[in-house]
Design a protein around this motif. Structure first.
Motif, PDB file in Angstrom:
ATOM      1  N   ILE A 128       0.837  -1.201   0.000  1.00  0.00           N
ATOM      2  CA  ILE A 128       0.000   0.000   0.000  1.00  0.00           C
ATOM      3  C   ILE A 128       0.873   1.252   0.000  1.00  0.00           C
ATOM      4  CG2 ILE A 128      -1.761   1.307   1.275  1.00  0.00           C
ATOM      5  CD1 ILE A 128      -2.798  -1.283  -0.026  1.00  0.00           C
ATOM      6  N   LEU A 143       2.196   1.698  -3.485  1.00  0.00           N
ATOM      7  CA  LEU A 143       1.148   2.212  -4.370  1.00  0.00           C
ATOM      8  C   LEU A 143       0.852   3.680  -4.067  1.00  0.00           C
ATOM      9  CD1 LEU A 143      -1.287  -0.839  -4.411  1.00  0.00           C
ATOM     10  CD2 LEU A 143       0.155  -0.038  -6.288  1.00  0.00           C
ATOM     11  N   THR A 144       0.918   4.050  -2.781  1.00  0.00           N
ATOM     12  CA  THR A 144       0.707   5.441  -2.401  1.00  0.00           C
ATOM     13  C   THR A 144       1.786   6.330  -3.014  1.00  0.00           C
ATOM     14  OG1 THR A 144      -0.355   4.793  -0.329  1.00  0.00           O
ATOM     15  CG2 THR A 144       0.527   7.023  -0.431  1.00  0.00           C
ATOM     16  N   LEU A 177       1.080   6.844  -6.573  1.00  0.00           N
ATOM     17  CA  LEU A 177      -0.048   7.746  -6.828  1.00  0.00           C
ATOM     18  C   LEU A 177       0.271   9.213  -6.555  1.00  0.00           C
ATOM     19  CD1 LEU A 177      -3.247   5.926  -5.487  1.00  0.00           C
ATOM     20  CD2 LEU A 177      -2.776   6.636  -7.820  1.00  0.00           C
ATOM     21  N   ILE A 181      -7.034   3.491  -3.785  1.00  0.00           N
ATOM     22  CA  ILE A 181      -6.585   2.104  -3.970  1.00  0.00           C
ATOM     23  C   ILE A 181      -7.694   1.132  -3.581  1.00  0.00           C
ATOM     24  CG2 ILE A 181      -4.969   0.357  -3.115  1.00  0.00           C
ATOM     25  CD1 ILE A 181      -2.916   2.724  -2.852  1.00  0.00           C
TER      26      ILE A 181
END
Length: 192
Positions: free
Chosen positions: A64, A67-68, A71, A97
């Motif tokens: 996560i 992915l953060t 982004l 997400i």
């Protein structure tokens, strides 16, 4: 308002059933629907538990966070009023997400926290900032790679191929998200 609308529809249905002599059918349908609702809730509880557990594992594994970070350029473009390292970015990323994975119930707490942080940036004003409005639009449009809820519903109701919705779901949510972003961008320029 919705309570009044639902109440009106229920009363209207009962009155029509009485006048057409179908009160027994209405009662049977109500009982059958109640049983079906409980079965659906149990199914959704299993699906929700599975995906929420996977999200927790992904968080602990650093997926996560990765992915953060991925982004961040998108968040900077969509939310220019939010400082780069502000906590709102992490919550907005977690919300996006979760929505992309079709986990609306897991997205809600992150979305609420993001709005709290955005409100702090807005100096507690009762008028939503452009970033708050943009986040709401992106959240509602909800780009979904895997529409978990719909797949679970289709499976529960006996679909031969519950996952066949993935392609069209992706196209529909891409269109709604693109339209939302275009609208938010135009609204931000018009109100500036």
């Amino acid at each position: 308002m919705l309570n009044k609308l639902w109440g009106f529809m229920i009363v209207t249905g009962i009155v029509i059933a009485v006048f057409t002599g179908k009160t027994g059918e209405v009662g049977t349908a109500a009982l059958d629907s109640s049983k079906e609702a409980v079965t659906l809730c149990i199914t959704m509880l299993g699906v929700m538990s599975l995906w929420t557990g996977l999200m927790n594992i992904a968080k602990k594994a650093g997926i996560i966070d990765a992915l953060t970070r991925g982004l961040r350029p998108v968040l900077a473009l969509l939310f220019p009023g939010v400082p780069k390292e502000h906590a709102a970015n992490e919550y907005m990323a977690a919300n996006i997400i979760s929505n992309m994975l079709g986990l609306g119930w897991a997205a809600t707490p992150a979305g609420l926290k993001a709005m709290e942080e955005l409100k702090k940036l807005n100096q507690g004003s009762h008028i939503a900032s452009a970033d708050m409005c943009t986040f709401l639009i992106v959240n509602i449009s909800s780009l979904q790679l895997i529409p978990v809820n719909i797949i679970a519903y289709r499976s529960q109701y006996g679909s031969v191929s519950p996952t066949s919705i993935i392609g069209m779901g992706l196209v529909a949510t891409m269109a709604s998200t693109a339209a939302g972003i275009v609208f938010a961008t135009i609204a931000r320029k018009v109100t500036s």
